[in-house]
Design a protein around this motif. Structure first.
Motif, mmCIF file in Angstrom:
data_model
loop_
_atom_site.group_PDB
_atom_site.id
_atom_site.type_symbol
_atom_site.label_atom_id
_atom_site.label_comp_id
_atom_site.label_asym_id
_atom_site.label_seq_id
_atom_site.Cartn_x
_atom_site.Cartn_y
_atom_site.Cartn_z
ATOM 1 N N ASN A 140 -4.113 -3.975 7.847
ATOM 2 C CA ASN A 140 -3.900 -5.181 7.040
ATOM 3 C C ASN A 140 -3.785 -4.883 5.547
ATOM 4 O O ASN A 140 -3.862 -5.789 4.724
ATOM 5 C CB ASN A 140 -5.023 -6.182 7.281
ATOM 6 N N SER A 141 -3.603 -3.613 5.174
ATOM 7 C CA SER A 141 -3.520 -3.256 3.755
ATOM 8 C C SER A 141 -2.231 -3.770 3.140
ATOM 9 O O SER A 141 -1.163 -3.771 3.780
ATOM 10 C CB SER A 141 -3.574 -1.733 3.584
ATOM 11 N N TYR A 142 -2.318 -4.182 1.891
ATOM 12 C CA TYR A 142 -1.128 -4.563 1.145
ATOM 13 C C TYR A 142 -0.334 -3.313 0.764
ATOM 14 O O TYR A 142 -0.904 -2.253 0.462
ATOM 15 C CB TYR A 142 -1.520 -5.308 -0.131
ATOM 16 N N ASP A 143 0.989 -3.455 0.744
ATOM 17 C CA ASP A 143 1.838 -2.338 0.320
ATOM 18 C C ASP A 143 1.554 -1.920 -1.118
ATOM 19 O O ASP A 143 1.764 -0.761 -1.480
ATOM 20 C CB ASP A 143 3.318 -2.716 0.459
ATOM 21 N N ILE A 144 1.079 -2.863 -1.920
ATOM 22 C CA ILE A 144 0.824 -2.564 -3.327
ATOM 23 C C ILE A 144 -0.266 -1.508 -3.495
ATOM 24 O O ILE A 144 -0.346 -0.831 -4.518
ATOM 25 C CB ILE A 144 0.458 -3.860 -4.098
ATOM 26 N N GLU A 145 -1.118 -1.323 -2.457
ATOM 27 C CA GLU A 145 -2.141 -0.287 -2.515
ATOM 28 C C GLU A 145 -1.524 1.108 -2.547
ATOM 29 O O GLU A 145 -2.141 2.066 -3.002
ATOM 30 C CB GLU A 145 -3.068 -0.395 -1.292
ATOM 31 N N LYS A 146 -0.281 1.237 -2.054
ATOM 32 C CA LYS A 146 0.341 2.548 -1.904
ATOM 33 C C LYS A 146 1.336 2.857 -3.019
ATOM 34 O O LYS A 146 1.998 3.889 -2.991
ATOM 35 C CB LYS A 146 1.052 2.609 -0.547
#
Length: 328
Positions: free
Chosen positions: A282-288
């Motif tokens: 469920n991680s946001y893409d913005i974390e990457k």
């Protein structure tokens, strides 16, 4: 007895309203303002951060905002925020209440004082979305989460409050990754770097997600405080409304963790283990994404620049936390 007005006592004393005065940035800004002779009115839901005679606590319930008694002031440092994108996603209504509705309630309280202060808000470079623009002077943010949406909304409302003649100016400082508040021991620290230092010193392993090669711009909290005060000092000379505040140095998460491990080993003689995991589903893409400040418009206009390197800041944090905790 009501709060003092600018005409009472010594009108030459500058007065600041600090929202989130017990938070990560606020708990560092307030002592700095007091040390420089400011009278400070701290809006907080957690009383008891200062007994200084020039500090006045204003209790505020962010979950059920109601108007408060606000004196005439020179500047509002709006630092209060719900800082988790995942908490915002879990309860959007609560997030809007804690951010936008609370912000509007406070500004409407300020309106009744008739002081027309400068408004300085803190944002995040994550508001630009998955790609940092080459030049933010002509770029508009591209929010990817409810958290960034709420931050941007308060900024837009700030502009409207200027047009409505309720605040005199509205500035937004979009911060890169802030670290270095070593005094907070209440567990409320949300910053990844600070949390890793505390975990490592307590003997717990550190974990990063993905490759760890995505880069960040880590800025020490004292440099942030200097930027906030510089913004107020240069308020009449600034040419833009929003500025990105960072070091202009890109450091991978893995590299940052290696510095943390090295300094903990050197100072505390604790060997810290490091583990890698996949990002949660469920991680946001913005974390990457890669996120760092590529330009220094604020520095060009004011002369401000970040002075504390990442290695220096981490070493100071490790030493401060370890020596304090070892005395407990």
């Amino acid at each position: 007895m009501g709060l003092p007005t600018l005409d009472e006592n010594n009108s030459s004393i500058k007065r600041a309203l600090v929202t989130g005065s017990s938070g990560n940035i606020g708990s560092t800004l307030v002592p700095r303002l007091l040390a420089e002779g400011w009278e400070v009115f701290g809006v907080t839901s957690r009383p008891g951060i200062s007994s200084h005679p020039l500090f006045h606590e204003i209790y505020f319930n962010w979950h059920a905002p109601k108007k408060i008694l606000v004196p005439q002031i020179d500047v509002i440092f709006h630092l209060a925020s719900q800082n988790s994108a995942y908490e915002a996603r879990e309860n959007v209504v609560k997030n809007v209440t804690n951010t936008l509705l609370s912000f509007v309630t406070i500004i409407e309280s300020v309106k009744e004082s008739g002081s027309r202060p400068v408004l300085i808000q803190t944002g995040s470079i994550s508001e630009y979305g998955l790609e940092m623009p080459a030049s933010t002077d002509t770029s508009y943010p591209n929010p990817q989460t409810f958290y960034e949406c709420s931050k941007l909304t308060t900024q837009v409302y700030g502009d409207q409050y200027v047009r409505e003649n309720i605040v005199s100016q509205n500035f937004v400082l979009r911060l890169s990754n802030v670290y270095g508040n070593n005094q907070r021991t209440d567990g409320a620290q949300r910053g990844f770097l600070d949390r890793c230092i505390r975990l490592g010193i307590s003997g717990q392993p550190l974990t990063y997600f993905g490759t760890g090669n995505y880069v960040r711009d880590y800025i020490h909290i004292q440099d942030v405080i200097n930027a906030l005060l510089t913004c107020y000092e240069y308020r009449r000379k600034l040419e833009h409304r929003s500025y990105d505040i960072g070091t202009n140095v890109a450091t991978s998460v893995f590299e940052m963790l290696q510095i943390v491990i090295r300094e903990i080993d050197d100072i505390a003689k604790i060997r810290t283990k490091l583990y890698q995991k996949d990002f949660p589903a469920n991680s946001y893409d913005i974390e990457k994404r890669n996120g760092f400040v590529r330009q220094t418009t604020f520095g060009y206009e004011t002369g401000w620049k970040a002075k504390i390197t990442l290695s220096e800041g981490i070493r100071e944090s490790v030493y401060s936390i370890f020596t304090r905790d070892s005395k407990i």
